[in-house]
Design an enzyme around this catalytic site. Structure first.
Site, PDB file in Angstrom:
ATOM      1  N   HIS A 378       0.792  -1.238   0.000  1.00  0.00           N
ATOM      2  CA  HIS A 378       0.000   0.000   0.000  1.00  0.00           C
ATOM      3  C   HIS A 378       0.819   1.280   0.000  1.00  0.00           C
ATOM      4  O   HIS A 378       0.236   2.361  -0.006  1.00  0.00           O
ATOM      5  CB  HIS A 378      -0.928   0.029   1.218  1.00  0.00           C
ATOM      6  CG  HIS A 378      -2.138  -0.841   1.074  1.00  0.00           C
ATOM      7  ND1 HIS A 378      -3.298  -0.408   0.474  1.00  0.00           N
ATOM      8  CD2 HIS A 378      -2.360  -2.124   1.451  1.00  0.00           C
ATOM      9  CE1 HIS A 378      -4.189  -1.390   0.495  1.00  0.00           C
ATOM     10  NE2 HIS A 378      -3.641  -2.437   1.071  1.00  0.00           N
ATOM     11  N   LYS A 569      -8.792  14.017   3.811  1.00  0.00           N
ATOM     12  CA  LYS A 569      -7.914  12.841   3.867  1.00  0.00           C
ATOM     13  C   LYS A 569      -7.047  13.020   5.108  1.00  0.00           C
ATOM     14  O   LYS A 569      -7.041  14.089   5.726  1.00  0.00           O
ATOM     15  CB  LYS A 569      -7.042  12.745   2.612  1.00  0.00           C
ATOM     16  CG  LYS A 569      -6.303  14.042   2.260  1.00  0.00           C
ATOM     17  CD  LYS A 569      -5.599  13.978   0.919  1.00  0.00           C
ATOM     18  CE  LYS A 569      -6.528  14.070  -0.247  1.00  0.00           C
ATOM     19  NZ  LYS A 569      -6.617  12.816  -1.012  1.00  0.00           N
ATOM     20  N   ARG A 570      -6.296  11.980   5.485  1.00  0.00           N
ATOM     21  CA  ARG A 570      -5.381  12.146   6.618  1.00  0.00           C
ATOM     22  C   ARG A 570      -4.435  13.314   6.352  1.00  0.00           C
ATOM     23  O   ARG A 570      -4.080  13.595   5.209  1.00  0.00           O
ATOM     24  CB  ARG A 570      -4.591  10.848   6.847  1.00  0.00           C
ATOM     25  CG  ARG A 570      -5.411   9.747   7.495  1.00  0.00           C
ATOM     26  CD  ARG A 570      -5.901  10.124   8.886  1.00  0.00           C
ATOM     27  NE  ARG A 570      -4.834  10.156   9.844  1.00  0.00           N
ATOM     28  CZ  ARG A 570      -4.627   9.231  10.791  1.00  0.00           C
ATOM     29  NH1 ARG A 570      -5.449   8.208  10.900  1.00  0.00           N
ATOM     30  NH2 ARG A 570      -3.632   9.333  11.632  1.00  0.00           N
ATOM     31  N   LYS A 575       0.625  14.488   1.290  1.00  0.00           N
ATOM     32  CA  LYS A 575      -0.682  14.803   0.689  1.00  0.00           C
ATOM     33  C   LYS A 575      -0.810  16.301   0.397  1.00  0.00           C
ATOM     34  O   LYS A 575      -1.753  16.737  -0.262  1.00  0.00           O
ATOM     35  CB  LYS A 575      -1.809  14.316   1.607  1.00  0.00           C
ATOM     36  CG  LYS A 575      -1.868  12.786   1.680  1.00  0.00           C
ATOM     37  CD  LYS A 575      -2.932  12.315   2.661  1.00  0.00           C
ATOM     38  CE  LYS A 575      -2.934  10.810   2.876  1.00  0.00           C
ATOM     39  NZ  LYS A 575      -3.555  10.069   1.756  1.00  0.00           N
ATOM     40  N   THR A 677      -8.508   6.570  -2.731  1.00  0.00           N
ATOM     41  CA  THR A 677      -9.860   6.086  -3.040  1.00  0.00           C
ATOM     42  C   THR A 677     -10.880   7.207  -2.855  1.00  0.00           C
ATOM     43  O   THR A 677     -11.949   7.178  -3.462  1.00  0.00           O
ATOM     44  CB  THR A 677     -10.246   4.878  -2.166  1.00  0.00           C
ATOM     45  OG1 THR A 677      -9.861   5.142  -0.814  1.00  0.00           O
ATOM     46  CG2 THR A 677      -9.568   3.614  -2.649  1.00  0.00           C
ATOM     47  N   LYS A 681     -14.388   8.446  -5.058  1.00  0.00           N
ATOM     48  CA  LYS A 681     -15.699   8.767  -4.478  1.00  0.00           C
ATOM     49  C   LYS A 681     -16.185  10.119  -4.988  1.00  0.00           C
ATOM     50  O   LYS A 681     -17.356  10.278  -5.341  1.00  0.00           O
ATOM     51  CB  LYS A 681     -15.603   8.761  -2.946  1.00  0.00           C
ATOM     52  CG  LYS A 681     -15.384   7.368  -2.375  1.00  0.00           C
ATOM     53  CD  LYS A 681     -14.882   7.380  -0.936  1.00  0.00           C
ATOM     54  CE  LYS A 681     -14.362   5.997  -0.581  1.00  0.00           C
ATOM     55  NZ  LYS A 681     -13.606   5.980   0.684  1.00  0.00           N
TER      56      LYS A 681
END
Length: 841
Positions: A378, A569-570, A575, A677, A681
């Protein structure tokens, strides 16, 4: 003019929610009343809202139980190959509405509760999220369970029943504060304890080598008590099982050798054993080498393998007689999927069981092990890779360390035979890392012990074989595959966005819900005025609903006609929430500079949790809230720009936010986000994406058409080239006046006047040691955001792009992902067949 329909009446018209037949409704009402009176209220006169929720949950659960038993019976009759998905995380969210959707009970339950004078949405809000995950990895596992049941696979999810899930996030004076998530305090109506399947799990001790084999002795035993949760497939009458293990101390725990007066202490010490399943480690993409975590990993693996082997040996429903003893058949009847390296101990544990307990010879056992296990990677971030210290292993799991050494010895012999004289390659490929503290590299263990290794998006799988697993790929290219992640359209469309699901169903029918590729059928409506209007209308309704939610819960008023620009998101440096911050500041400065210009109004929402020990991530949250304090209180800006931090982002908040989004931000540095993911969505729910060519964004652009996403920034090759050349943030700072202005504002305390140096560390990081090269993508990102603003001024053209995105999102169904795992890794065939319902003859 006809009166607008009430919320209740509108819902009744939505066919994807199932039919509310009169018999159905009557039966549900009487079942509800029975549960309310006999199981809950008993001697209480007034029922609470929570009582009503439990009555409804138990009523719906009644519809599951018969199907659940029938399904398990069906599997024992057919004796199919079974799939075991082992994960330390299952981020399930709420269960009630998802169950109603999958059993086609939603309209009937809504009507029944309405007739009883209750509001179903209010009751649904009583349910606690099952927050047994951190983010993408745990939520993926949950989507996979839904798809495995919907595709008729004999599959089981195995994990840990954490007493405390991911912490609840409070924002206090702009800072994240963590609160324990006591999700079980009111009980969980969806689980069933199965004490009859309790299993012993051993730790510590030592090994004894005898002529007839190895014994692991003087161990400490903890019991694993299973709790089963039903997993219904979509309208196919199949109900699979998620089995989560809870740690229990044995009755004689620490009592064998207590001294006078030690009895009380011995009983209190039972907590030590039971701590194993107490709490989820709250790290995402970060390895913390704590003994308790290794205990959790072995605990779930040991209990699960005992269960797998018991079920393999006993193949008759309700029977405990052993009917199968030939382990050569194990890979024909069992597939084990390891969700990241967290359950990697399954490999040495399966070897221990086969060699030490079942007395198979090593080569036979190893062949069985490799053909049974498969591993999903992952992440490529080095700080996330699990590397356990040898001395911890020797102390906690001495026999497993011996087995790993033997696996490694044989593995390195194979490498040496294939690549004679290549000593460096031997060092790189060893399962045991030398130098300083010796460690076991769990990813290497997984690759060597599995027949299939997959990444989770094409670009990620390519990076694995070209970089971190290159040596292993050269040795065994056939092992490596790609399986691009997916999301379940049941939760992430039908359940969270029924308005959109209905508009789609009116055009192409309802079969898309189990075959999402059918969304391509929407392409013929791209220029259809009525369809464009319907899509835009659903989005506006969702925005109004979310705006009302924010006003109620956050006391913030937002402009529902503004662009809803969302990054959820985290919180992590890779990110790049900081890149988003720089855009917000730049946009703010532009509005201030030319206040009379026609600016596209935006509401920027950022949400996500920071790991409690991740200082930089917590500072990023503080920066977002600080920027919001300034921008939201500036009268010159008004409602043209608002910044909101979405507190306590979780599955349930995602279900509200995602259908309301106009713009989805997926802006990680190319080559760092394995897949993502959330991006899928948003795409399915009618948001446009601004993103880098990273993770599944690449495939989203392929499916929807390049021109229908806002793609910017460096590609993977550009990042590699920049690494070679050397990244110098100061060059960008000096060259780009708007970037310089934004950074100067941050560093001089414009956003933190009471504490001007509050963000000194972030400034220092961005200027001098930013691994994720925020400044390198700034200029292109800002230009891309200008294009976003321009397009948003043309609602019709915007909505056309939205339709291309929805029509192109079929690939990203977890049904497609799971069908590929099934056929290409597990060797089982998915089916859309229904089995008979319990009340069918």
């Amino acid at each position: 003019m006809s009166k607008p329909l009430s919320d209740h009446d509108r819902k009744k018209q939505i066919s994807v929610r199932g039919l509310a037949g009169v018999e159905n409704v009557t039966e549900l009402k009487s079942s509800f009343n029975r549960h309310l009176h006999f199981t809950l209220v008993k001697d209480r006169i007034v029922a609470t809202k929570r009582d009503y929720y439990f009555a409804l949950a138990n009523t719906v659960r009644d519809h599951l139980v018969g199907r659940w038993i029938r399904t398990q019976q069906h599997y024992y009759d057919k004796d199919p190959k079974r799939v075991y998905y082992i994960s330390l995380e299952f981020y399930m969210g709420r269960t009630l509405q998802n169950t109603m959707v999958n059993l086609a009970l939603e309209n009937a339950c809504d009507e029944a509760t309405y007739q009883l004078g209750l509001d179903m949405e209010e009751l649904q809000e009583m349910e606690e999220d099952a927050g047994l995950g951190n983010g993408g990895l745990g939520r993926l596992a949950a989507c996979f369970l839904d798809s495995m049941a919907s595709l008729g696979l004999a599959a089981y999810g195995y994990g840990i029943r954490y007493e405390f899930g991911i912490f609840n996030q409070k924002i206090v004076n702009g800072w994240q504060v963590e609160e324990a998530d006591d999700w079980l305090r009111f009980g969980n109506p969806w689980e069933k304890a199965r004490p009859e399947y309790m299993r012993p799990v051993k730790f510590y001790g030592r090994t004894e080598h005898h002529p007839d084999g190895v014994k692991w002795v003087d161990t400490q035993v903890v019991l694993a008590l299973p709790y089963d949760t039903p997993i219904p497939g979509y309208r196919n009458n199949i109900v699979n099982t998620m089995r989560l293990w809870s740690a229990k101390a044995p009755c004689d725990f620490n009592l064998k050798d207590f001294n006078v007066g030690g009895y009380i202490q011995a009983v209190l010490d039972r907590n030590l054993a039971e701590n194993i399943s107490r709490v989820l480690y709250p790290n995402d993409n970060f390895f913390e080498g704590k003994e308790l975590r290794l205990k959790q990993e072995y605990f779930v693996v040991s209990a699960t393998l005992q269960d797998i082997i018991r079920r393999f040996k006993v193949s008759k429903f309700g029977s405990r007689e052993v009917v199968r003893t030939d382990f050569n058949k194990l890979p024909d009847k069992v597939a084990i999927q390891l969700n990241d390296t967290h359950p990697a101990m399954a490999i040495p544990e399966l070897m221990r069981v086969l060699v030490d307990e079942e007395e198979l010879d090593w080569d036979k056992a190893w062949d069985i092990c490799v053909r049974t296990c498969a591993y999903t990677n992952h992440t490529v971030l080095p700080e996330a890779l699990e590397r356990w210290p040898i001395d911890l292993f020797a102390h906690l799991l001495p026999r497993h360390l011996e087995i790993i050494y033997e696996i490694n010895r044989r593995h390195l012999e194979n490498v040496a035979a294939r690549f004679p004289g290549d000593h460096e390659r031997l060092c790189r490929m060893s399962l045991v890392e030398e130098g300083g503290q010796k460690r076991v590299n769990m990813a290497h263990l997984c690759i060597v012990g599995s027949h299939a290794v997959n990444g989770v998006a094409q670009i990620h799988s390519d990076i694995l074989t070209a970089t971190i697993f290159k040596d292993f790929y050269e040795m065994d290219p056939h092992k490596f595959q790609n399986k691009t992640n997916g999301i379940t359209p049941r939760r992430w469309l039908v359940m969270c966005n029924p308005g959109l699901a209905e508009v789609i169903a009116e055009r192409i029918g309802e079969d898309f819900i189990r075959d999402l590729d059918q969304l391509k059928g929407l392409l013929k409506y791209v220029n259809d005025e009525a369809f464009i209007r319907d899509i835009a209308k659903v989005k506006q309704e969702n925005k109004l609903k979310f705006a009302a939610h924010l006003e109620e819960h956050y006391k913030v008023k937002i402009n529902p006609n503004s662009m809803f620009d969302i990054q959820v998101k985290r919180i992590h440096e890779y990110k790049r929430q900081l890149l988003n911050c720089l855009h917000m500041i730049t946009y703010y400065n532009r509005i201030k500079k030319e206040p009379n210009k026609q600016w596209t109004p935006r509401t920027v929402m950022i949400g996500g949790k920071a790991a409690p020990g991740y200082h930089t991530a917590k500072m990023i949250i503080r920066m977002i809230t600080a920027i919001g304090e300034v921008i939201n209180n500036d009268p010159v800006v008004g409602d043209r720009l608002k910044v909101i931090f979405l507190e306590n982002y979780r599955v349930t908040l995602a279900e509200k936010a995602i259908p309301a989004a106009d713009l989805s931000q997926q802006i990680s540095t190319a080559g760092t986000e394995a897949s993502g993911t959330g991006n899928m969505k948003f795409m399915l729910n009618g948001a446009l994406t601004i993103g880098t060519m990273d993770g599944a964004n690449v495939e989203m652009a392929e499916e929807a058409g390049d021109g229908n996403l806002f793609i910017f920034g460096m590609r993977v090759d550009d990042v590699t080239a920049l690494d070679k050349k050397g990244y110098h943030a100061v060059d960008y700072y000096n060259r780009l006046p708007e970037l310089k202005q934004a950074m100067d504002q941050i560093s001089t305390g414009f956003f933190s006047p009471k504490q001007p140096d509050l963000f000194k560390e972030i400034v220092d990081m961005l200027m001098h040691h930013d691994r994720f090269k925020v400044f390198a993508d700034y200029e292109d990102y800002i230009k891309c955001q200008e294009q976003v603003n321009e397009l948003y001024k043309n609602p019709k053209e915007w909505t056309k792009k939205v339709i291309y995105n929805i029509a192109g999102s079929g690939k990203f169904s977890s049904d497609r992902t799971i069908s590929q795992y099934a056929r290409e890794i597990w060797g089982v065939e998915p089916t859309l067949e229904k089995i008979p319902a319990p009340d069918d003859i």
